[in-house]
Design a protein around this motif. Structure first.
Motif, mmCIF file in Angstrom:
data_model
loop_
_atom_site.group_PDB
_atom_site.id
_atom_site.type_symbol
_atom_site.label_atom_id
_atom_site.label_comp_id
_atom_site.label_asym_id
_atom_site.label_seq_id
_atom_site.Cartn_x
_atom_site.Cartn_y
_atom_site.Cartn_z
ATOM 1 N N LEU B 20 0.849 -1.199 0.086
ATOM 2 C CA LEU B 20 0.137 -0.008 0.078
ATOM 3 C C LEU B 20 0.868 1.253 -0.086
ATOM 4 N N GLY B 21 1.900 1.105 0.785
ATOM 5 C CA GLY B 21 2.878 2.326 1.115
ATOM 6 C C GLY B 21 3.406 2.535 -0.493
ATOM 7 N N ALA B 22 3.798 1.603 -1.358
ATOM 8 C CA ALA B 22 4.451 1.716 -2.413
ATOM 9 C C ALA B 22 3.529 2.385 -3.389
ATOM 10 N N ALA B 23 2.101 1.837 -3.435
ATOM 11 C CA ALA B 23 1.261 2.609 -4.407
ATOM 12 C C ALA B 23 1.007 3.940 -4.031
ATOM 13 N N SER B 24 0.846 4.333 -2.747
ATOM 14 C CA SER B 24 0.720 5.732 -2.453
ATOM 15 C C SER B 24 2.010 6.610 -2.863
ATOM 16 N N ALA B 25 3.140 5.793 -2.784
ATOM 17 C CA ALA B 25 4.271 6.802 -3.296
ATOM 18 C C ALA B 25 4.245 6.677 -4.949
ATOM 19 N N LEU B 26 3.963 6.011 -5.558
ATOM 20 C CA LEU B 26 3.773 6.290 -6.978
ATOM 21 C C LEU B 26 2.649 7.091 -7.505
ATOM 22 N N THR B 27 1.493 7.082 -6.631
ATOM 23 C CA THR B 27 0.436 7.989 -6.779
ATOM 24 C C THR B 27 1.021 9.659 -6.492
ATOM 25 N N VAL B 28 1.497 9.655 -5.506
ATOM 26 C CA VAL B 28 2.205 10.876 -5.174
ATOM 27 C C VAL B 28 3.139 11.405 -6.147
ATOM 28 N N GLY B 29 3.958 10.625 -6.661
ATOM 29 C CA GLY B 29 4.822 10.850 -7.716
ATOM 30 C C GLY B 29 4.712 11.082 -8.942
ATOM 31 N N ALA B 30 3.557 10.940 -9.244
ATOM 32 C CA ALA B 30 3.116 10.957 -10.577
ATOM 33 C C ALA B 30 2.610 12.274 -11.183
ATOM 34 N N THR B 31 3.602 13.243 -11.192
ATOM 35 C CA THR B 31 3.414 14.693 -11.384
ATOM 36 C C THR B 31 3.228 14.800 -12.966
ATOM 37 N N SER B 32 3.734 13.964 -13.857
ATOM 38 C CA SER B 32 3.604 14.077 -15.165
ATOM 39 C C SER B 32 3.023 12.882 -15.757
ATOM 40 N N PRO B 33 1.757 12.542 -15.523
ATOM 41 C CA PRO B 33 1.262 11.375 -15.850
ATOM 42 C C PRO B 33 1.426 11.122 -17.674
ATOM 43 N N SER B 34 1.422 9.976 -18.147
ATOM 44 C CA SER B 34 1.374 9.584 -19.404
ATOM 45 C C SER B 34 -0.016 9.820 -19.865
ATOM 46 N N PRO B 35 0.144 10.124 -21.112
ATOM 47 C CA PRO B 35 -1.322 10.425 -21.947
ATOM 48 C C PRO B 35 -2.639 9.178 -21.479
ATOM 49 N N PRO B 74 -6.997 13.840 -12.371
ATOM 50 C CA PRO B 74 -5.682 13.506 -12.377
ATOM 51 C C PRO B 74 -4.832 14.625 -11.542
ATOM 52 N N GLY B 75 -5.403 15.574 -11.196
ATOM 53 C CA GLY B 75 -4.768 16.763 -10.668
ATOM 54 C C GLY B 75 -4.146 17.562 -11.589
ATOM 55 N N PRO B 76 -3.317 18.611 -11.010
ATOM 56 C CA PRO B 76 -2.666 19.770 -11.852
ATOM 57 C C PRO B 76 -1.622 19.153 -12.271
ATOM 58 N N CYS B 77 -1.337 19.618 -13.756
ATOM 59 C CA CYS B 77 -0.018 19.244 -14.169
ATOM 60 C C CYS B 77 1.426 19.909 -13.244
ATOM 61 N N GLN B 78 2.258 19.143 -12.969
ATOM 62 C CA GLN B 78 3.292 19.716 -12.286
ATOM 63 C C GLN B 78 4.732 19.367 -12.656
ATOM 64 N N GLY B 79 5.647 19.717 -11.800
ATOM 65 C CA GLY B 79 7.092 19.320 -12.176
ATOM 66 C C GLY B 79 7.627 20.649 -12.837
ATOM 67 N N CYS B 87 2.410 18.273 -20.214
ATOM 68 C CA CYS B 87 1.248 17.792 -19.510
ATOM 69 C C CYS B 87 0.285 18.419 -19.985
ATOM 70 N N ILE B 88 0.099 19.760 -20.058
ATOM 71 C CA ILE B 88 -0.989 20.526 -20.321
ATOM 72 C C ILE B 88 -1.526 20.640 -21.756
#
Lengths: 98, 280
Positions: B20-35, B74-79, B87-88
């Motif tokens: 679960l912790g790994a999944a959360s880390a992945l979600t938080v880190g997805a600042t530039s999601p793929s299409p 997906p949240g705002p585009c970040q990075g 991303c935008i």
């Protein structure tokens, strides 16, 4: 035949010819649009053509069963279009930026 | 034995917590999601919705008023600036593609309608074409934006400048519906004199019933003509800048279209009754 008699015949024939022309054109070019959920719901309440007019009634009025069917199709098309309009009104534009 | 069982439970619990912790880390880190991981909350085919729930991002699309999306955004585009702009750009492209697809379907509906008037067809196709051209140009503008702020502002114009789903879609379908109603009204209206003449000379025992049905059909036709008469004029020139005020107009005219359609249905039922009465 008296002038009145000729006019009376014309009054019977012209509207019937207009009906045939209008419905015939519609039948040739009509392609039913996809049915939406909203349209399908209301379209289900639409009556199907249950009884064909008799030949004598058709001859007297100039309205055939195929023309009645065509009006039925147009009413269903109207239903479909209204359903799609209402679906559009009920949807969301979303927010592409977020 | 009992000790071993407890140990197994403990290890299993730790494993679940770790995953679960790994999944959360992945979600938080997805600042530039793929299409593929950037679903837009916009419906993909509002122009021709189908009974299948394609608009899963907006379950209200078919069944009722718009409600907040059930699918997480997906949240705002970040990075970095470059990453955020990319991303935008991707999200803008998806949003434009969806709308151009809907506009294409609307154009198809307009072209295939046999009852729409030539003038209304030309007007709607012109509006649709202008929307497509404008969206294409807007996408180029967004691609060329160099600041995140400007790119976001331009991306918002995809919605506010066009209102493809909330304005263009209902507008086009209402115009087609109203013009089709006009066609049915014209056909029935031109037929009534011959039907009245046939009733007049009929020797059917149901002649009185036929006349009553005729009178009702005439009244329903007049009501339909009154209800549908102003629909096209009220909606065809509505502009995105008029949103959200235009929504009440569209809703009101949709009700008029439904009323006219019901009147025509009643008249149509009368016509069938007349034919049966005369043929009896």
């Amino acid at each position: 035949m008296s002038r009145f008699g000729r006019l009376g015949s014309a009054a019977l024939v012209v509207p019937a010819a207009l009906l045939i022309a209008a419905c015939g054109t519609t039948a040739l070019g009509h392609s039913p649009a996809p049915t939406t959920a909203a349209a399908a719901t209301t379209a289900a309440a639409s009556p199907s053509v249950g009884a064909s007019p008799s030949a004598s009634a058709s001859a007297a009025t100039g309205v055939s069963s195929s023309q009645i069917n065509q009006i039925d199709n147009q009413l269903n098309e109207i239903n479909n279009e209204i359903g799609q309009a209402e679906s559009g009104l009920a949807t969301s534009e979303g927010d592409p930026a977020s | 034995m009992r000790l071993q069982h407890s140990l197994r439970l403990g290890i299993g619990t730790l494993a679940v917590i770790a995953s679960l912790g790994a999944a959360s880390a992945l979600t938080v880190g997805a600042t530039s999601p793929s299409p593929s991981a950037t679903p837009t909350p916009t419906p993909t085919s509002t122009a021709t919705p189908t009974p299948t729930p394609t608009a899963t991002t907006d379950p209200s699309a078919i069944s009722g008023p718009a409600t907040p999306s059930a699918t997480p955004t997906p949240g705002p585009c970040q990075g970095s600036v470059a990453a955020a702009l990319a991303c935008i750009d991707q999200r803008a492209k998806t949003a434009v593609d969806d709308r151009e697809s809907a506009l294409g379907e609307l154009a198809g509906d307009v072209k295939s309608s046999v009852d729409i008037t030539a003038g209304d067809r030309a007007t709607l196709l012109g509006q649709i074409d202008a929307d497509e051209t404008g969206l294409d140009a807007l996408l180029v503008t967004i691609d060329n934006d160099t600041t995140v702020k400007q790119a976001l502002a331009d991306t918002e114009t995809i919605v506010t400048g066009y209102r493809v789903y909330l304005l263009e879609t209902p507008k086009v379908h209402l115009v087609i519906a109203a013009d089709t109603e006009g066609s049915v009204e014209s056909v029935i209206s031109s037929t009534l004199p011959a039907i009245q003449a046939a009733i007049n000379v009929s020797s059917s025992p149901n002649k009185a019933a036929a006349q009553a049905a005729f009178n009702d059909c005439s009244s329903q036709l007049a009501a339909a003509e009154s209800a549908s008469a102003g629909i096209v004029a009220a909606v065809i020139d509505l502009q995105p800048s008029g949103y959200p005020g235009s929504q009440s107009t569209l809703t009101s005219e949709a009700q008029n279209a439904k009323a006219a359609r019901q009147d025509l249905l009643d008249c149509y039922t009368d016509l069938k009754d007349i034919l049966k009465d005369l043929g009896a």
